[in-house]
Design an enzyme around this catalytic site. Sequence first.
Site, short mmCIF file in Angstrom:
data_model
loop_
_atom_site.label_atom_id
_atom_site.label_comp_id
_atom_site.label_asym_id
_atom_site.label_seq_id
_atom_site.Cartn_x
_atom_site.Cartn_y
_atom_site.Cartn_z
N ILE A 1 -42.64 11.36 4.67
CA ILE A 1 -43.24 11.76 3.39
C ILE A 1 -43.68 10.50 2.64
O ILE A 1 -42.94 9.50 2.60
CB ILE A 1 -42.21 12.49 2.48
N LYS A 2 -44.88 10.57 2.10
CA LYS A 2 -45.31 9.47 1.23
C LYS A 2 -45.33 10.00 -0.19
O LYS A 2 -45.93 11.04 -0.47
CB LYS A 2 -46.70 8.96 1.61
N THR A 3 -44.69 9.27 -1.09
CA THR A 3 -44.69 9.64 -2.49
C THR A 3 -44.72 8.38 -3.33
O THR A 3 -45.08 7.31 -2.83
CB THR A 3 -43.46 10.54 -2.82
#
Length: 295
Positions: free
Chosen positions: A204-206
């Site tokens: 996940i990229k956040t």
Amino acid sequence: MADLDGNKVEKNFQVDIPFSMDNNFYVKGAGHLEWGMKKHLSNIFCPKSGNTVMFAFDHGYFMGSVSGLERLDLLIPKLIPHVDVLMATRGALRTCVKPDFRKGIALRVSSGSSIIFDDLSHEVVSVDIEDAIRMNADCLAVQTFIGADGQVSSIKNLSKVINAGNRYSIPTLGVVAVGKNLERTDQYFKLATRILAELGANIIKTYFCDKFEEIVAACPVPIVVAGGKKLPEQDALKMAYNSIQGGAKGLDMGRNIFQSKNPVEMADAIGKIVHEKFTDKEAFEYYKEKAESRK
Ligand code: 5RP
């Protein structure tokens, strides 16, 4: 589907207890995956540090020629030796990057937005799995817009890519777009990251935010942090350090590298934090020394 009546705000993240399902593989949540998935993930996350420096230059898919990316053909070859993974569109890779580099590929497979239209949340899956295989992608990057008008279609895109990626053992990178009205609250990021992980995204990229360690604890797959808009190098390195300290398994920076006065030195300094446990202050000193010596 559970009703929302009386939904309690979660609060017991037990952040001091490491993820318990390592299953003898160093990438969080990947212990039960098969060999090919693990091979791709090991092309992204360094087996020694467990972390990654992704260099994102996929902005052109909706921003056109962004400041700092005017000449991909001149910039990208300089940066490749200083990062672990290239996050890019197939068009940028095929036209401006020689295929003989030995780094990971995070292939942008969703598109449909452009900066001249106000709602960016309606995208499609624009790269099919066959072309991703031809590109030797190590993960498939899909933008998701939780809470926006395009929520359902972006979740449909993500699910379609996860299904195809699982068929061919290619991990999916779920990209969390910032919430409505550009909110960057921990509540929003906790919701968005967990939804993407539960839908089957492998990475996940956040963004970094307050209580980041709780977001990491609640997410059963590795989180990498986007840099966001250009900051002074010292501030960007502090954000990188805080992200790693908070449990991120890497940075996926774009503008804070390619809009830096010294992109190569900035990528190196980020790598010192990500792989060599530098503090932000040590990394900033390193950045200044390297930039000075290049003059
Ligand atoms: C663009 C992206 C970028 O990959 C991501 O935002 C990282 O780039 P930056 O550090 O410049 O924000 O998803 O749509």
